[in-house]
Design an enzyme around this catalytic site. Structure first.
Site, PDB file in Angstrom:
ATOM      1  N   ASP A  42      49.036  42.675  50.030  1.00 16.24           N
ATOM      2  CA  ASP A  42      48.672  42.831  51.433  1.00 16.24           C
ATOM      3  C   ASP A  42      49.667  42.154  52.380  1.00 16.24           C
ATOM      4  O   ASP A  42      50.026  40.990  52.196  1.00 16.24           O
ATOM      5  CB  ASP A  42      47.267  42.256  51.671  1.00 16.24           C
ATOM      6  CG  ASP A  42      46.196  43.105  50.987  1.00 16.24           C
ATOM      7  OD1 ASP A  42      46.401  44.328  50.886  1.00 16.24           O
ATOM      8  OD2 ASP A  42      45.183  42.539  50.546  1.00 16.24           O
TER       9      ASP A  42
ATOM     10  N   HIS B 185      50.200  47.730  45.905  1.00 17.91           N
ATOM     11  CA  HIS B 185      50.771  46.944  47.006  1.00 17.91           C
ATOM     12  C   HIS B 185      50.223  45.525  46.961  1.00 17.91           C
ATOM     13  O   HIS B 185      49.245  45.229  46.266  1.00 17.91           O
ATOM     14  CB  HIS B 185      50.402  47.574  48.359  1.00 17.91           C
ATOM     15  CG  HIS B 185      48.935  47.530  48.664  1.00 17.91           C
ATOM     16  ND1 HIS B 185      48.015  48.365  48.058  1.00 17.91           N
ATOM     17  CD2 HIS B 185      48.213  46.743  49.506  1.00 17.91           C
ATOM     18  CE1 HIS B 185      46.802  48.104  48.506  1.00 17.91           C
ATOM     19  NE2 HIS B 185      46.894  47.101  49.391  1.00 17.91           N
TER      20      HIS B 185
ATOM     21  N   HIS C  95      47.581  45.218  43.973  1.00 19.86           N
ATOM     22  CA  HIS C  95      46.299  45.868  43.721  1.00 19.86           C
ATOM     23  C   HIS C  95      46.360  47.321  44.165  1.00 19.86           C
ATOM     24  O   HIS C  95      47.279  47.729  44.899  1.00 19.86           O
ATOM     25  CB  HIS C  95      45.144  45.111  44.388  1.00 19.86           C
ATOM     26  CG  HIS C  95      45.278  44.959  45.865  1.00 19.86           C
ATOM     27  ND1 HIS C  95      46.077  44.001  46.446  1.00 19.86           N
ATOM     28  CD2 HIS C  95      44.724  45.648  46.888  1.00 19.86           C
ATOM     29  CE1 HIS C  95      45.997  44.099  47.758  1.00 19.86           C
ATOM     30  NE2 HIS C  95      45.189  45.095  48.053  1.00 19.86           N
TER      31      HIS C  95
END
Ligand code: SIN
Length: 281
Positions: free
Chosen positions: A98, A96, A257
């Site tokens: 953030d 994903h 990440h």
């Protein structure tokens, strides 16, 4: 200060600097240049209390609140990211970027390791700029024509479905009081021009997607899945191993990440803050 690129598709390690000290404008500018070039910076052997981490974060912009986890007492911009020895699920355990489900997602995240497992608990990073550059020209043109609709509910439901009662995921759900965030459905370009480098990259977060703008979810799914697989192929990733005192500072505008969850029975405890960004274009 020494800047050494790490193996893999992104990232550099910075040594010779104490992040607990005041930073000169020149040092901050050098770190920012390295951030734009390498997309994720790693620092080791630091000793940072929450106020010092906040001070370092503020060198790069305004800090944001996180809507789903209660912050550290007295430090509203830092959330604890914890997995206890008896927990089975973790925070961030899927590819994903953030807060892409916000109209104006954060430019960067800073994660500081307080306590780490004896082994495991690494974080993976995938480089969306390299992923875009690896595409054929026709595919680049196609993807540049697409926008993606996002919403946070999908991922919250996935977390709720797989969690047990005491996990970080459910702790996250308890903080879900902000109906405004739950109902945001921003549409962002799939290919984002990095506002500082001008480089184009895939800007994407599969778990948060609803569909391509103007398409059905069924029409969208195969290409969304392919983009995820393309962007996260091993050759486009970097892996970071944490030790107490490590800090990673990553660029949400061009990376995905993934927090690995391979350390059951041990504790991992991190302090995380996010830095405000701009509307993706
Ligand atoms: C996150 O997704 O922000 C957490 C990453 C990690 O804990 O490694």
């Amino acid at each position: 200060m020494n800047i050494t690129p790490v193996p893999g598709a992104c990232g550099a390690e910075i040594t010779g600097i104490d992040l607990s000290k005041d930073m000169s404008d020149a040092i901050v500018a050098d770190i920012r240049d390295a951030f734009v070039e390498y997309h994720v910076l790693f620092f080791r052997d630091q000793s940072l209390d929450p106020a010092q981490q906040v001070a370092f974060g503020e060198c790069f912009g305004e800090l944001e609140d996180y809507p789903f986890v209660a912050p550290l007492p007295g430090h509203p911009k830092i959330i604890p990211v914890i997995k206890e020895p008896d927990e089975k699920t973790n925070f961030g355990g899927g590819w994903h970027t953030d807060l892409i489900y916000r109209e104006t997602p954060p430019m960067g995240t800073m994660l500081y390791a307080v306590e780490t497992p004896t082994r495991g608990g690494d974080t993976l990073f995938a480089n969306g700029i390299r992923a875009f550059e690896a595409l054929s020209p026709r595919m680049q043109t196609l993807l540049e024509s697409l926008d993606v609709e996002y919403n946070v509910r999908n991922i919250l439901q996935t977390i709720a479905d797989r969690d047990n009662a005491s996990s970080q995921g459910n702790r996250s759900m308890e903080g879900t009081s902000d109906e405004g965030v739950l109902n945001e459905t921003p549409v962002h370009p799939l290919i984002r021009t990095h506002p500082e480098s001008g480089r184009k990259g895939i800007y994407f977060s599969r778990g948060h997607t609803v569909r391509f703008d103007g398409m059905t979810t069924g029409e969208s799914r195969p290409l969304l899945d392919w983009i995820q697989q393309h962007m996260t192929q091993p050759a486009l990733t970097t892996r970071f191993h944490w030790e107490p005192g490590s800090l990673a500072f990553w660029d949400n505008r061009c990376l995905n990440h993934y927090a690995l969850n391979d350390y059951h029975g041990e504790r991992r405890y991190m302090h995380r803050l996010t830095i405000a960004g701009d509307k993706p274009r």
